[in-house]
Motif scaffolding. Structure first.
Motif, PDB file in Angstrom:
ATOM      1  N   TRP A 319       0.829  -1.204   0.000  1.00 23.24           N
ATOM      2  CA  TRP A 319       0.000   0.000   0.000  1.00 23.24           C
ATOM      3  C   TRP A 319       0.864   1.254   0.000  1.00 23.24           C
ATOM      4  O   TRP A 319       1.974   1.260   0.529  1.00 23.24           O
ATOM      5  N   SER A 320       0.318   2.318  -0.579  1.00 25.42           N
ATOM      6  CA  SER A 320       1.028   3.597  -0.584  1.00 25.42           C
ATOM      7  C   SER A 320       0.034   4.733  -0.399  1.00 25.42           C
ATOM      8  O   SER A 320      -1.183   4.554  -0.524  1.00 25.42           O
ATOM      9  N   TRP A 321       0.568   5.915  -0.073  1.00 24.44           N
ATOM     10  CA  TRP A 321      -0.232   7.128   0.006  1.00 24.44           C
ATOM     11  C   TRP A 321      -0.269   7.704  -1.409  1.00 24.44           C
ATOM     12  O   TRP A 321       0.473   8.610  -1.757  1.00 24.44           O
ATOM     13  N   PHE A 488      -8.320  22.622 -27.201  1.00 21.30           N
ATOM     14  CA  PHE A 488      -8.429  21.677 -26.103  1.00 21.30           C
ATOM     15  C   PHE A 488      -7.031  21.257 -25.659  1.00 21.30           C
ATOM     16  O   PHE A 488      -6.088  21.227 -26.453  1.00 21.30           O
ATOM     17  N   TYR A 489      -6.921  20.923 -24.372  1.00 19.48           N
ATOM     18  CA  TYR A 489      -5.620  20.625 -23.770  1.00 19.48           C
ATOM     19  C   TYR A 489      -5.653  19.270 -23.048  1.00 19.48           C
ATOM     20  O   TYR A 489      -6.706  18.844 -22.577  1.00 19.48           O
ATOM     21  N   ALA A 490      -4.486  18.660 -22.946  1.00 19.11           N
ATOM     22  CA  ALA A 490      -4.344  17.423 -22.169  1.00 19.11           C
ATOM     23  C   ALA A 490      -2.990  17.429 -21.470  1.00 19.11           C
ATOM     24  O   ALA A 490      -2.011  17.976 -21.995  1.00 19.11           O
ATOM     25  N   MET A 491      -2.958  16.842 -20.293  1.00 17.27           N
ATOM     26  CA  MET A 491      -1.711  16.679 -19.550  1.00 17.27           C
ATOM     27  C   MET A 491      -1.673  15.253 -19.014  1.00 17.27           C
ATOM     28  O   MET A 491      -2.706  14.674 -18.665  1.00 17.27           O
ATOM     29  N   ARG A 492      -0.482  14.692 -18.921  1.00 16.27           N
ATOM     30  CA  ARG A 492      -0.313  13.271 -18.604  1.00 16.27           C
ATOM     31  C   ARG A 492      -0.177  13.056 -17.099  1.00 16.27           C
ATOM     32  O   ARG A 492       0.556  13.780 -16.424  1.00 16.27           O
ATOM     33  N   LEU A 493      -0.876  12.046 -16.589  1.00 16.59           N
ATOM     34  CA  LEU A 493      -0.848  11.719 -15.169  1.00 16.59           C
ATOM     35  C   LEU A 493      -0.284  10.320 -14.956  1.00 16.59           C
ATOM     36  O   LEU A 493      -0.596   9.383 -15.711  1.00 16.59           O
ATOM     37  N   TRP A 494       0.511  10.186 -13.892  1.00 11.06           N
ATOM     38  CA  TRP A 494       1.098   8.895 -13.518  1.00 11.06           C
ATOM     39  C   TRP A 494       0.623   8.508 -12.116  1.00 11.06           C
ATOM     40  O   TRP A 494       0.311   9.372 -11.306  1.00 11.06           O
ATOM     41  N   PRO A 495       0.586   7.215 -11.804  1.00  9.00           N
ATOM     42  CA  PRO A 495       0.161   6.771 -10.464  1.00  9.00           C
ATOM     43  C   PRO A 495       1.295   6.887  -9.455  1.00  9.00           C
ATOM     44  O   PRO A 495       1.962   5.909  -9.115  1.00  9.00           O
ATOM     45  N   GLY A 496       1.519   8.094  -8.988  1.00 14.54           N
ATOM     46  CA  GLY A 496       2.596   8.342  -8.034  1.00 14.54           C
ATOM     47  C   GLY A 496       2.122   8.249  -6.602  1.00 14.54           C
ATOM     48  O   GLY A 496       1.062   7.700  -6.304  1.00 14.54           O
ATOM     49  N   GLU A 497       2.900   8.802  -5.698  1.00 14.53           N
ATOM     50  CA  GLU A 497       2.555   8.760  -4.284  1.00 14.53           C
ATOM     51  C   GLU A 497       3.343   9.826  -3.527  1.00 14.53           C
ATOM     52  O   GLU A 497       4.317  10.383  -4.035  1.00 14.53           O
ATOM     53  N   ILE A 498       2.868  10.094  -2.306  1.00 10.31           N
ATOM     54  CA  ILE A 498       3.614  10.968  -1.402  1.00 10.31           C
ATOM     55  C   ILE A 498       4.285  10.128  -0.317  1.00 10.31           C
ATOM     56  O   ILE A 498       4.726  10.654   0.701  1.00 10.31           O
ATOM     57  N   GLY A 499       4.400   8.833  -0.572  1.00 13.51           N
ATOM     58  CA  GLY A 499       5.063   7.926   0.353  1.00 13.51           C
ATOM     59  C   GLY A 499       4.415   6.562   0.322  1.00 13.51           C
ATOM     60  O   GLY A 499       3.266   6.407  -0.093  1.00 13.51           O
ATOM     61  N   THR A 500       5.169   5.562   0.753  1.00 14.56           N
ATOM     62  CA  THR A 500       4.605   4.233   0.960  1.00 14.56           C
ATOM     63  C   THR A 500       4.087   4.153   2.387  1.00 14.56           C
ATOM     64  O   THR A 500       4.558   4.868   3.269  1.00 14.56           O
ATOM     65  N   LYS A 501       3.100   3.293   2.631  1.00 14.97           N
ATOM     66  CA  LYS A 501       2.553   3.204   3.984  1.00 14.97           C
ATOM     67  C   LYS A 501       2.832   1.862   4.650  1.00 14.97           C
ATOM     68  O   LYS A 501       2.385   1.635   5.771  1.00 14.97           O
ATOM     69  N   GLY A 502       3.564   1.001   3.997  1.00 12.91           N
ATOM     70  CA  GLY A 502       3.948  -0.263   4.617  1.00 12.91           C
ATOM     71  C   GLY A 502       5.296  -0.160   5.290  1.00 12.91           C
ATOM     72  O   GLY A 502       6.174   0.588   4.858  1.00 12.91           O
ATOM     73  N   GLY A 503       5.466  -0.907   6.373  1.00 14.64           N
ATOM     74  CA  GLY A 503       6.744  -0.868   7.081  1.00 14.64           C
ATOM     75  C   GLY A 503       6.755  -1.792   8.273  1.00 14.64           C
ATOM     76  O   GLY A 503       6.025  -2.800   8.316  1.00 14.64           O
ATOM     77  N   LEU A 504       7.557  -1.462   9.267  1.00 10.57           N
ATOM     78  CA  LEU A 504       7.685  -2.298  10.457  1.00 10.57           C
ATOM     79  C   LEU A 504       6.393  -2.227  11.258  1.00 10.57           C
ATOM     80  O   LEU A 504       5.871  -1.147  11.535  1.00 10.57           O
ATOM     81  N   LEU A 505       5.875  -3.385  11.641  1.00  9.19           N
ATOM     82  CA  LEU A 505       4.649  -3.428  12.424  1.00  9.19           C
ATOM     83  C   LEU A 505       4.963  -3.030  13.862  1.00  9.19           C
ATOM     84  O   LEU A 505       5.929  -3.520  14.462  1.00  9.19           O
ATOM     85  N   THR A 506       4.147  -2.144  14.418  1.00 13.58           N
ATOM     86  CA  THR A 506       4.369  -1.659  15.781  1.00 13.58           C
ATOM     87  C   THR A 506       3.121  -1.850  16.629  1.00 13.58           C
ATOM     88  O   THR A 506       2.020  -2.060  16.117  1.00 13.58           O
TER      89      THR A 506
END
Length: 576
Positions: A319-321, A488-506
């Protein structure tokens, strides 16, 4: 043998890491912060700085009513069993205590009364008031020398690439409030008349968002006496014979140093979105590190790997943000498209020229919809955001300022057919961007009709309070506008993120759990370095920074032998 001894060693310098370091130092623990990069602040410095704080201290002033039971139930529904009840309850109970602490150390926040939780359809959500935005911070309090050690704001997050703008001001401008023109004029005057400051640095004295938060934390850290190192990447964790983490090995000035940590090590080094190998191992495909909106060179999962080597259990690694991003030449990372897609008169289409989502919805769901559409074979990666001449004249989109202010003739020539595509007709535009022309024309026709009726029959865009926040309230539907006037205009979008949300379980104290579910003594983890307490969702703006700092606050209490008790244990196991 450790070459230097501390009570606490903090890895990373984002919001969670910094708050933990300040709190520990103030409580008498000798603390060291080690940062991999040459600048402090991590992704937090590039963020909006918002924190999602149910029952926060500023809600009464904003006229917002909230209660623990409702907030807990909403968050529990959101996380869908992917975070334990006691962690969820610990967050809801402690978040405001952490926010109060921020205020005490000079970083006050204010509630955003009109900014809704991200899932208005989930029972327990609020139409505003749980997200808080940092008050402006005067950079002179930090000082020029220290300011130069802090990661600067991205140009895309500033007005004209140089002036700081708050979330309140951005909303005022994009929703076309009457006062917005005076707000802009006031900001510009204040900036250009500040000759004494601008003669020393190109960075704005007035800091907002994540810049205000990180500058405030750096100021508080200096006041508390926290020792801080840059260019000191973590290499591995040190454990004793019983498995307790007793220190770290870092690299500094080309040398490996072993540092002791009597009370513990707090990992807060961000996610792994800049590590292509880990992305391919864990995230949904397609996936590319270059699509992310986070700092280049950071967030490479070093602390994930070190924790895993120490026996830590990983969770939520797929999972990611998520957020749609676009490539803007000469910008250091891809730019996240958070709000412009909500403005009336634009739509997002796949390779068939068809809409496939509510363009104004939460950005993590936007990214997931792109990946799902691509998996169906419909060409959701990349997707295209399409708008007409009327939209172009009135509104910003990514690096494009409104055409009324910066017409096409003033744009960089190299941006045509790289940043934006332009066609006199939809047929011409479709040919340029490689999407089906019939599908594109039909989507524009349907969107134009929905704008006239005020109802999106396909995805109900504008049908909830969250969608409408960044819309034009003067329209029948704030998020719907016609797409009918060329060019008419178009701009390209990619599936990015502002961070991943997986990591060490606490656990609820921020203690890292091993593969058997037992705590690893001496090891704590917060922020995107840890598995998010928010599970697969994003309950509201500030769901990254809020938990990062809240669990750092709880972790320090545990290190001191004074763990914060759960005040409402009767809610554990409650059916929602």
């Amino acid at each position: 043998m450790a070459e230097q001894e501390y009570d606490l060693i903090v890895v990373g310098s984002g919001a969670g890491a910094m708050l933990g370091a300040i709190r520990a130092q103030e409580q008498g623990l000798k603390t060291l912060v080690v940062e991999k990069a040459d600048l402090f602040g991590g992704t937090s410095a590039l963020s909006g700085g918002g924190i999602w704080i149910p029952l926060n201290y500023d809600q009464p002033r904003a006229g917002v009513q909230d209660d623990l039971d409702t907030a807990f139930s909403y968050m529990k529904r959101c996380v869908r069993g992917m975070a334990t009840d006691d962690r969820v309850l610990a967050y809801v109970e402690t978040a405001n205590k952490m926010a109060e602490y921020l205020r005490q150390i000079g970083i006050p926040y204010r509630a955003m009364a009109k900014y809704a939780d991200y899932y208005p359809h989930i029972e327990g959500s609020k139409s505003g008031g749980r997200t808080m935005d940092p008050m402006d911070f005067d950079a002179s309090k930090l000082g020029l020398e220290a300011l130069e050690t802090m990661r600067p704001c991205l140009p895309g997050n500033q007005l004209f690439g140089r002036m700081s703008i708050s979330a309140f001001e951005a909303h005022s401008m994009l929703s076309r409030e009457l006062k917005s023109r005076f707000t802009i004029i006031g900001m510009m005057l204040k900036y250009f008349l500040d000759y004494p400051w601008r003669s020393k640095t190109c960075r704005d004295r007035r800091l907002t968002g994540g810049q205000a938060l990180v500058a405030g934390l750096l100021t508080a850290a200096r006041k508390a006496g926290v020792e801080m190192w840059r260019n000191a990447p973590l290499k591995e964790l040190v454990q004793d014979g019983a498995g307790r983490v007793t220190g770290v090995i870092v690299e500094k000035n080309g040398q490996r140093l072993q540092l002791g940590a009597r009370r513990g090590v707090l990992l807060g080094a961000g996610g792994f979105e800049r590590n292509q190998q880990m992305r391919e191992q864990y995230l949904n495909k397609p996936t590319q590190a270059e699509w992310t909106a986070t700092p280049v060179g950071g967030n490479t999962g070093d602390a994930h790997r070190a924790g895993q080597a120490a026996g830590a259990q990983l969770h939520l690694m797929d999972w990611s943000w998520g957020v749609p991003t676009m490539d803007v030449p000469k910008e250091p990372s891809y730019r996240g498209i958070f709000v412009e897609r909500s403005l009336p008169g634009c739509m997002v289409v796949n390779a068939k020229g068809q809409r496939f989502l509510d363009e104004s919805g939460p950005y993590p769901e936007f990214q997931q919809a792109m990946l799902a559409e691509h998996a169906k074979g419909h060409g959701g990666v990349p997707a295209w955001i399409v708008f007409d001449a009327s939209f172009r004249a009135r509104n910003p989109m990514g690096p494009l300022m409104p055409g009324s202010a910066v017409p096409d003739s003033k744009l960089r020539k190299s941006w045509l057919n790289t940043v934006y595509w332009k066609g006199e007709t939809l047929d011409e535009l479709a040919a340029q961007i490689g999407v089906d022309a019939a599908g594109l024309k039909d989507s524009a026709r349907r969107m134009t009709e929905y704008a006239r009726t005020g109802k999106d029959l396909d995805f109900d865009r504008g049908g909830n309070v969250f969608d409408r926040y960044y819309g034009d309230p003067r329209l029948k539907n704030p998020n719907l506008g016609p797409i009918e006037k060329g060019p008419f205009y178009a701009m390209r979008l990619w599936p990015g993120e502002i961070g991943t949300k997986g990591g060490l379980l606490t656990d609820r104290e921020g203690r890292v759990l091993d593969t058997q579910g037992q705590t690893i003594a001496g090891l704590y983890c917060v922020g995107n370095n840890s598995a998010s307490v928010m599970g697969p969702t994003y309950p509201g703006a500030g769901s990254t920074l809020g938990p990062a700092m809240t669990f750092a606050f709880r972790a320090v209490a545990d290190m001191l032998g004074k763990p914060l008790p759960l005040e409402n244990p009767q809610l554990l196991g409650k059916a929602v």
